[in-house]
Design a protein around this motif. Structure first.
Motif, PDB file in Angstrom:
ATOM      1  N   GLY A  34       0.786  -1.266  -0.001  1.00  0.00           N
ATOM      2  CA  GLY A  34      -0.045   0.108   0.081  1.00  0.00           C
ATOM      3  C   GLY A  34       0.941   1.250  -0.106  1.00  0.00           C
ATOM      4  O   GLY A  34       0.345   2.428   0.346  1.00  0.00           O
ATOM      5  N   GLY A  35       2.244   1.127  -0.565  1.00  0.00           N
ATOM      6  CA  GLY A  35       3.032   2.508  -0.572  1.00  0.00           C
ATOM      7  C   GLY A  35       4.397   2.186  -0.658  1.00  0.00           C
ATOM      8  O   GLY A  35       4.511   1.490  -1.541  1.00  0.00           O
ATOM      9  N   THR A  36       5.169   2.395   0.403  1.00  0.00           N
ATOM     10  CA  THR A  36       6.625   1.912   0.291  1.00  0.00           C
ATOM     11  C   THR A  36       7.180   1.558   1.495  1.00  0.00           C
ATOM     12  O   THR A  36       7.936   2.009   2.077  1.00  0.00           O
ATOM     13  CB  THR A  36       7.366   3.371  -0.112  1.00  0.00           C
ATOM     14  N   PRO A  37       6.591   0.259   1.961  1.00  0.00           N
ATOM     15  CA  PRO A  37       6.925  -0.380   2.981  1.00  0.00           C
ATOM     16  C   PRO A  37       8.755  -0.628   2.884  1.00  0.00           C
ATOM     17  O   PRO A  37       9.054  -0.736   4.169  1.00  0.00           O
ATOM     18  CB  PRO A  37       6.370  -1.763   3.073  1.00  0.00           C
ATOM     19  N   SER A  38       9.131  -0.658   1.902  1.00  0.00           N
ATOM     20  CA  SER A  38      10.553  -0.864   1.805  1.00  0.00           C
ATOM     21  C   SER A  38      11.622   0.323   2.109  1.00  0.00           C
ATOM     22  O   SER A  38      12.706   0.350   2.028  1.00  0.00           O
ATOM     23  CB  SER A  38      11.084  -1.330   0.320  1.00  0.00           C
ATOM     24  N   GLN A  39      10.847   1.333   2.600  1.00  0.00           N
ATOM     25  CA  GLN A  39      11.515   2.610   3.297  1.00  0.00           C
ATOM     26  C   GLN A  39      11.797   2.199   4.513  1.00  0.00           C
ATOM     27  O   GLN A  39      12.546   2.909   5.203  1.00  0.00           O
ATOM     28  CB  GLN A  39      10.589   3.779   3.247  1.00  0.00           C
ATOM     29  N   LEU A  40      11.127   1.253   5.226  1.00  0.00           N
ATOM     30  CA  LEU A  40      11.679   0.771   6.576  1.00  0.00           C
ATOM     31  C   LEU A  40      12.669   0.109   6.648  1.00  0.00           C
ATOM     32  O   LEU A  40      12.986  -0.598   5.713  1.00  0.00           O
ATOM     33  CB  LEU A  40      10.383   0.038   7.231  1.00  0.00           C
ATOM     34  N   GLN A  41      13.342   0.332   7.834  1.00  0.00           N
ATOM     35  CA  GLN A  41      14.646  -0.503   8.178  1.00  0.00           C
ATOM     36  C   GLN A  41      14.270  -1.750   8.914  1.00  0.00           C
ATOM     37  O   GLN A  41      13.315  -2.010   9.562  1.00  0.00           O
ATOM     38  CB  GLN A  41      15.630   0.496   9.081  1.00  0.00           C
ATOM     39  N   ILE A  42      15.329  -2.520   9.233  1.00  0.00           N
ATOM     40  CA  ILE A  42      15.143  -3.823   9.827  1.00  0.00           C
ATOM     41  C   ILE A  42      14.622  -3.621  11.316  1.00  0.00           C
ATOM     42  O   ILE A  42      13.876  -4.528  11.610  1.00  0.00           O
ATOM     43  CB  ILE A  42      16.678  -4.440   9.747  1.00  0.00           C
ATOM     44  N   TYR A  43      15.212  -2.662  11.874  1.00  0.00           N
ATOM     45  CA  TYR A  43      14.692  -2.439  13.483  1.00  0.00           C
ATOM     46  C   TYR A  43      13.303  -2.078  13.379  1.00  0.00           C
ATOM     47  O   TYR A  43      12.604  -2.178  14.547  1.00  0.00           O
ATOM     48  CB  TYR A  43      15.586  -1.613  14.032  1.00  0.00           C
ATOM     49  N   ASP A  44      12.838  -1.284  12.437  1.00  0.00           N
ATOM     50  CA  ASP A  44      11.261  -1.001  12.317  1.00  0.00           C
ATOM     51  C   ASP A  44      10.454  -2.271  12.180  1.00  0.00           C
ATOM     52  O   ASP A  44       9.497  -2.513  12.648  1.00  0.00           O
ATOM     53  CB  ASP A  44      11.191   0.030  10.942  1.00  0.00           C
ATOM     54  N   PHE A  45      10.963  -3.095  11.133  1.00  0.00           N
ATOM     55  CA  PHE A  45      10.177  -4.229  11.015  1.00  0.00           C
ATOM     56  C   PHE A  45      10.316  -5.322  12.542  1.00  0.00           C
ATOM     57  O   PHE A  45       9.240  -5.900  12.779  1.00  0.00           O
ATOM     58  CB  PHE A  45      10.584  -5.049   9.779  1.00  0.00           C
ATOM     59  N   GLU A  46      11.422  -5.363  13.083  1.00  0.00           N
ATOM     60  CA  GLU A  46      11.500  -6.224  14.221  1.00  0.00           C
ATOM     61  C   GLU A  46      10.418  -5.633  15.404  1.00  0.00           C
ATOM     62  O   GLU A  46       9.728  -6.418  15.944  1.00  0.00           O
ATOM     63  CB  GLU A  46      12.831  -5.892  14.737  1.00  0.00           C
ATOM     64  N   ARG A  47      10.279  -4.172  15.370  1.00  0.00           N
ATOM     65  CA  ARG A  47       9.271  -3.833  16.258  1.00  0.00           C
ATOM     66  C   ARG A  47       7.851  -4.309  15.925  1.00  0.00           C
ATOM     67  O   ARG A  47       7.026  -4.637  16.762  1.00  0.00           O
ATOM     68  CB  ARG A  47       9.228  -2.294  16.231  1.00  0.00           C
TER      69      ARG A  47
END
Length: 357
Positions: A34-47
């Motif tokens: 739905g946008g640009t999730p690949s802008q997030l970094q590994i620690y964002d995804f971990e949370r």
């Protein structure tokens, strides 16, 4: 991404506030899109993953997809994704031709697109989907054929191919309105669509939804179908989190505001989910049922139609279907009404005739 930490916190808070939405049903799929999730970094995804697994039960081996633009998928970034629960990646390539990509205002090149798929494979992803667009201004049969050949050569597990739409406010729509570009004629687009079907069938793909094709393999003899997307078309309940996210629980549909700043402020400052809800009536539920089922190779189950909406509605549906059955744009097979290959390109027209106004 501005306010990224506040945004992640808001997503987690929304999950906490809605932990009972799915009534304890185990989660089978997760889709970051739905946008640009690949802008997030590994620690964002971990949370986010920590919150998900803490708040919701999961089935064994769920399908977990990330949608990404090729220009975001550096070697380092792709490698970081392998450290997370992702087991499927959907890459918005759109075209393997540089002229097309410039027209679409994409930042990546055709070479970048080819390299990204190899990079994902080298990192260990074996479930890769690519998106293509056809019907672009100036596109030729040779150009579209070349696009398909390149996609097939990459040996991906899934291909989605969409007809170009001119959405209000987009650059390409403004170009059309100014007369800078001319849309491709419907007859030409139809020929592109059937070229798509034929080439992918020859390459071992199953056409399981109007725009989606899944590769057959020894481990997936029925094709590597997207479980997540198929859930929408089969009426499975789902919950969306974040700006513009939609949810459905069988009784109601809800959708969050599109503004990121409004979304963050409402949740983090007011502990409120900024959303709207509608409760579909019987007519709307029937129409949703018809539109989603007819998009797929599985079609409309007459038994399910009778059970959900009654004998009278099923008979009405069959009566309305007669012209399309006679023209062989629909067929009845094993208790299911399905769109045939000759009906797929005009499926929107067929659906309009089979819904209740």
């Amino acid at each position: 991404m501005e306010y990224k930490d506040d945004y992640i916190s808001a997503l987690i808070r929304e999950m906490e506030m809605r932990r009972d939405y799915l009534c304890g049903e185990p989660v089978n799929t997760v889709y970051f899109g739905g946008g640009t999730p690949s802008q997030l970094q590994i620690y964002d995804f971990e949370r986010l993953f920590d919150a998900m697994y803490r708040l919701f039960p999961f089935r064994q081996d769920p399908e977990i997809t990330i949608e990404a633009n090729p220009d975001d998928l550096s070697e380092e970034y792709v490698f970081s994704l392998t450290k997370l629960p992702f087991n499927r990646i959907s890459v918005g390539i759109q075209s393997f031709r540089d002229d097309d990509l410039r027209l679409l205002n994409r930042r990546h090149t055709a070479t970048d697109a080819m390299n990204v798929i190899s990079r994902c494979k080298d990192a260990g992803f074996d479930n890769i989907s690519v998106d293509l667009i056809y019907g672009l201004p100036g596109q030729t049969a040779g150009g579209w054929s070349d696009n398909l050949e390149k996609a097939i050569t990459l040996d991906v597990s899934h291909i989605s191919a969409y007809h170009l739409t001119y959405e209000d406010g987009t650059l390409i729509d403004e170009m059309k309105k100014r007369g800078d570009i001319q849309p491709v004629e419907d007859e030409v687009c139809e020929s592109f669509f059937y070229m798509l079907i034929d080439k992918l069938a020859d390459a071992g793909f199953i056409h399981y939804e109007i725009s989606n094709f899944a590769k057959i393999s020894p481990s997936h003899p029925n094709g590597r179908i997207s479980i997540h997307n198929s859930s929408y078309w089969k009426g499975v309940y789902y919950m969306g989190v974040g700006p513009s996210a939609h949810s459905y629980n069988g009784d109601s549909r809800s959708w969050n505001v599109s503004s990121i700043s409004e979304y963050i402020r409402a949740i983090n400052e007011k502990s409120e989910i900024p959303h709207e809800t509608e409760y579909p009536d019987e007519r709307e539920k029937y129409n949703d049922f018809m539109i989603t089922r007819l998009r797929t190779r599985w079609g409309v189950s007459l038994d399910e139609l009778r059970k959900e909406f009654g004998e009278e509605r099923m008979c009405w549906f069959l009566k309305k279907s007669e012209p399309f059955l006679c023209s062989k744009r629909l067929k009845i097979e094993g208790g299911y009404v399905k769109v045939t290959q000759s009906g797929f390109f005009v499926s929107d027209m067929i659906m309009r005739e089979l819904i209740v106004i």
